[in-house]
Design a protein around this motif. Sequence first.
Motif, PDB file in Angstrom:
ATOM      1  N   ALA A 575       0.828  -1.208   0.000  1.00 58.29           N
ATOM      2  CA  ALA A 575       0.000   0.000   0.000  1.00 58.29           C
ATOM      3  C   ALA A 575       0.863   1.259   0.000  1.00 58.29           C
ATOM      4  CB  ALA A 575      -0.931  -0.016   1.213  1.00 58.29           C
ATOM      5  N   ILE A 576       1.931   1.259   0.807  1.00 49.32           N
ATOM      6  CA  ILE A 576       2.822   2.424   0.842  1.00 49.32           C
ATOM      7  C   ILE A 576       3.478   2.628  -0.517  1.00 49.32           C
ATOM      8  CG2 ILE A 576       4.848   3.436   1.925  1.00 49.32           C
ATOM      9  CD1 ILE A 576       4.224   1.732   4.396  1.00 49.32           C
ATOM     10  N   ALA A 577       3.950   1.518  -1.131  1.00 49.79           N
ATOM     11  CA  ALA A 577       4.600   1.622  -2.435  1.00 49.79           C
ATOM     12  C   ALA A 577       3.637   2.177  -3.478  1.00 49.79           C
ATOM     13  CB  ALA A 577       5.126   0.249  -2.864  1.00 49.79           C
ATOM     14  N   ALA A 578       2.386   1.740  -3.430  1.00 49.14           N
ATOM     15  CA  ALA A 578       1.400   2.242  -4.389  1.00 49.14           C
ATOM     16  C   ALA A 578       1.169   3.732  -4.184  1.00 49.14           C
ATOM     17  CB  ALA A 578       0.095   1.471  -4.240  1.00 49.14           C
ATOM     18  N   ARG A 579       1.074   4.183  -2.927  1.00 51.02           N
ATOM     19  CA  ARG A 579       0.859   5.607  -2.663  1.00 51.02           C
ATOM     20  C   ARG A 579       2.022   6.448  -3.167  1.00 51.02           C
ATOM     21  NH1 ARG A 579      -1.523   4.028   2.320  1.00 51.02           N
ATOM     22  NH2 ARG A 579       0.412   4.296   3.493  1.00 51.02           N
ATOM     23  N   LEU A 580       3.244   5.940  -2.981  1.00 47.30           N
ATOM     24  CA  LEU A 580       4.434   6.735  -3.305  1.00 47.30           C
ATOM     25  C   LEU A 580       4.950   6.484  -4.721  1.00 47.30           C
ATOM     26  CD1 LEU A 580       6.386   6.522   0.077  1.00 47.30           C
ATOM     27  CD2 LEU A 580       4.668   8.167  -0.664  1.00 47.30           C
ATOM     28  N   GLY A 581       4.239   5.659  -5.488  1.00 50.08           N
ATOM     29  CA  GLY A 581       4.624   5.447  -6.881  1.00 50.08           C
ATOM     30  C   GLY A 581       5.846   4.578  -7.078  1.00 50.08           C
ATOM     31  N   VAL A 582       6.038   3.601  -6.189  1.00 55.88           N
ATOM     32  CA  VAL A 582       7.175   2.677  -6.288  1.00 55.88           C
ATOM     33  C   VAL A 582       6.693   1.358  -6.886  1.00 55.88           C
ATOM     34  CG1 VAL A 582       8.884   1.354  -4.993  1.00 55.88           C
ATOM     35  CG2 VAL A 582       8.363   3.707  -4.333  1.00 55.88           C
ATOM     36  N   ASN A 583       7.362   0.911  -7.946  1.00 56.61           N
ATOM     37  CA  ASN A 583       7.027  -0.364  -8.552  1.00 56.61           C
ATOM     38  C   ASN A 583       7.498  -1.505  -7.650  1.00 56.61           C
ATOM     39  OD1 ASN A 583       5.891   0.747 -10.901  1.00 56.61           O
ATOM     40  ND2 ASN A 583       7.918   0.942 -11.850  1.00 56.61           N
ATOM     41  N   VAL A 584       6.630  -2.467  -7.402  1.00 52.61           N
ATOM     42  CA  VAL A 584       6.957  -3.607  -6.545  1.00 52.61           C
ATOM     43  C   VAL A 584       7.453  -4.741  -7.430  1.00 52.61           C
ATOM     44  CG1 VAL A 584       6.093  -5.295  -4.888  1.00 52.61           C
ATOM     45  CG2 VAL A 584       5.266  -2.933  -4.821  1.00 52.61           C
ATOM     46  N   VAL A 585       8.731  -5.097  -7.273  1.00 52.91           N
ATOM     47  CA  VAL A 585       9.349  -6.178  -8.041  1.00 52.91           C
ATOM     48  C   VAL A 585       9.989  -7.160  -7.057  1.00 52.91           C
ATOM     49  CG1 VAL A 585      11.068  -6.785  -9.776  1.00 52.91           C
ATOM     50  CG2 VAL A 585       9.808  -4.637  -9.967  1.00 52.91           C
ATOM     51  N   GLY A 586       9.793  -8.458  -7.285  1.00 53.42           N
ATOM     52  CA  GLY A 586      10.430  -9.456  -6.423  1.00 53.42           C
ATOM     53  C   GLY A 586       9.847  -9.496  -5.030  1.00 53.42           C
ATOM     54  N   ARG A 587       8.522  -9.244  -4.910  1.00 55.31           N
ATOM     55  CA  ARG A 587       7.892  -9.240  -3.586  1.00 55.31           C
ATOM     56  C   ARG A 587       8.027 -10.614  -2.936  1.00 55.31           C
ATOM     57  NH1 ARG A 587       6.886  -7.924   0.950  1.00 55.31           N
ATOM     58  NH2 ARG A 587       4.894  -7.205   1.767  1.00 55.31           N
ATOM     59  N   HIS A 588       8.246 -10.598  -1.615  1.00 53.04           N
ATOM     60  CA  HIS A 588       8.410 -11.788  -0.784  1.00 53.04           C
ATOM     61  C   HIS A 588       9.674 -12.570  -1.136  1.00 53.04           C
ATOM     62  CE1 HIS A 588       4.723 -11.099   1.312  1.00 53.04           C
ATOM     63  NE2 HIS A 588       3.994 -11.184   0.217  1.00 53.04           N
ATOM     64  N   THR A 589      10.649 -11.879  -1.725  1.00 53.16           N
ATOM     65  CA  THR A 589      12.029 -12.352  -1.680  1.00 53.16           C
ATOM     66  C   THR A 589      12.781 -11.335  -0.835  1.00 53.16           C
ATOM     67  OG1 THR A 589      12.773 -11.126  -3.631  1.00 53.16           O
ATOM     68  CG2 THR A 589      11.834 -13.329  -3.996  1.00 53.16           C
ATOM     69  N   ALA A 590      13.770 -11.793  -0.090  1.00 54.77           N
ATOM     70  CA  ALA A 590      14.432 -10.891   0.848  1.00 54.77           C
ATOM     71  C   ALA A 590      15.044  -9.693   0.133  1.00 54.77           C
ATOM     72  CB  ALA A 590      15.488 -11.655   1.648  1.00 54.77           C
TER      73      ALA A 590
END
Length: 633
Positions: A575-590
């Motif tokens: 949710a924070i990434a979506a608000r701040l315009g950050v693309n989420v790549v590789g979620r749930h990998t360290a």
Amino acid sequence: MREDLQVMLEANPAHRATLDGAVEMRALAEAVNRLAEHHHALLERVEARVAEAKRAVEDEKNRLAALISELAQGVLACNLEGQILLYNNRARQLLTSNHAASGSGGGLVGLGRSVFGVIDRPLIVHALDTIHAQLAQKRPHPVARFVTTTPSGQLVRVLVVPVLGNEIVTGFVMTLDDVTRPVEQGGRRDALLQSITEGSRAALGSIRAAVETLQSFPDMPPEQQKRFIGVISQETHRLSERVEGAIREFSDAMKAQWVMEDMLGEDLVAAACRRIEARLGLAAKIDAVMPDLWVRVDSFALVQVLSYLAARLKEDFGLREVRFRLEGDRRLAHLDLVWRGAPLSAETVFAWESEPLTAGGEDIPLTVKDVIERHGGEMWYQRDRPAQESYFRLLIPASVPETIGFRLPNLAGSRPEYYDFDLFSQQPSSPALDQRKLTELKYTVFDTETTGLEPSAGDEIVSIGAVRIVNGRLLLHEAFDQLVDPRRPMSPASIKVTGIDPSLLQGQPPIESVLPAFHRFCEDSVLVAHNAAFDMRFLQMKESSAGVKFTQPVLDTLLLSIIIHPNQETHSLEAIAARLGVNVVGRHTALGDAIVTGEVFLRMIPLLAERGIHTLREAREASQRTYYARIRY
């Protein structure tokens, strides 16, 4: 509405106000969004013009980065505080030891790190004093030189050149050359010359005395003549043995000059095939090659051996085709040169191993045996009767080119950021870290993946990923990414969330080996994580067994989000990434989560400043006042 406007202005121009509430509020939100669209379009046009103006500069910068990155000579540039602001891959290889990577000693090379962690401070201070003295004497090209030992035990010759600004030294550049082999060879050469000189002087003196005696007394009785001739023969024989020994030792010294390099096995086999087909006109094919198998070899010498053996098979037995197979493990690789028919006798194999290499019109004064011994390997001939084929099997050393944890990932579309000249202007570091501005600090953003969610109930870490922030830049190419053997099963839920197959954890280092490496990676920086209390609890429970302690300040993007946006319903990383315009790549990998958290954190800093939070202390104190700061694991 105020929080939405702050995000648009400071972090994400593409963000839009929520159309919620009374009719008047929705109308106001629509008007704000229209204004935001106009503002965003203006920003995009400005950014397009700026990007066009910067393109030429970026091209020059990328060319500089490419040239420095590929230099065979190590290059380091530092400010006067010793912070590294430029380095190339060769410098990192020379100065980062395997012990440093495993956390047991030495330092790491990276932007913003201290050069004094890898080179003794007194050596550099003395070099700078020498340069200042030369500048005071108006020398045109002030330089200083010294030789030091790297954490890996190599001898490195260092040339230090000042960086001048307004005739004042603002930093220094060091070039590094590995002189280990030349120094060792020079020592062996000197010892060899001394041995020949001292050993030959006595022998030649005895021979000369015997010859002069025989010349002076031509009528000497036969018995005496025989005795003097025996002296000449004996001393000549000794001198001959000494010279032969010197030649053998010189040959060994020549072999020591061979450069061993890490390369993909498939590249080695492909090079051998190309050479055999081009020089010998012999078909060369690949049967099977294990993918991602690295070997440590002198590729030129080894390709010469394979070409020589193929040439002998063609000349002596009329073969028209050879084939290759390559397989192995982390220690040894098996390279097979295969052909059909033409069984060889033991005498033929011995002769081929012992004769100088000759292939494709090139003569080399080395034998197959010399090259194989240089690699610390073996070679033997074998006949597979059921398959009606023969093969030479060469055992050569395999290699793992990366050390535990610290690595430079291969991120498509970007060049490793090995330099940051803005560090020249940074103020000297201060012990009062809490008083430093958030924009001035170095950070290690990290994340862990675990077997479950209860560290106190025995759950363990299975992966640690981290990336550094220096001078407001996320250094994607200075990453820590390591799987960990948890020595216990993963929960089905964790397997589903992380996507880590338990089989991938077998053979990985335990947490007692990985945690010291991570501790060294993040030293002298502020730790950042999302829901940091969870990750820190896992680290702290292993501090005693790993022999480390994490004493750095910690910032939590979950708590910072609550400070910035107290009226938002959710503060998950997505949710924070979506608000701040950050693309989420590789979620749930360290490593993937660490990168996303780092991008989010950088966009939070100006939003914190809007709320009057500028320093580390202010950020920590504000975080502690939030509700979520009470959570304990």
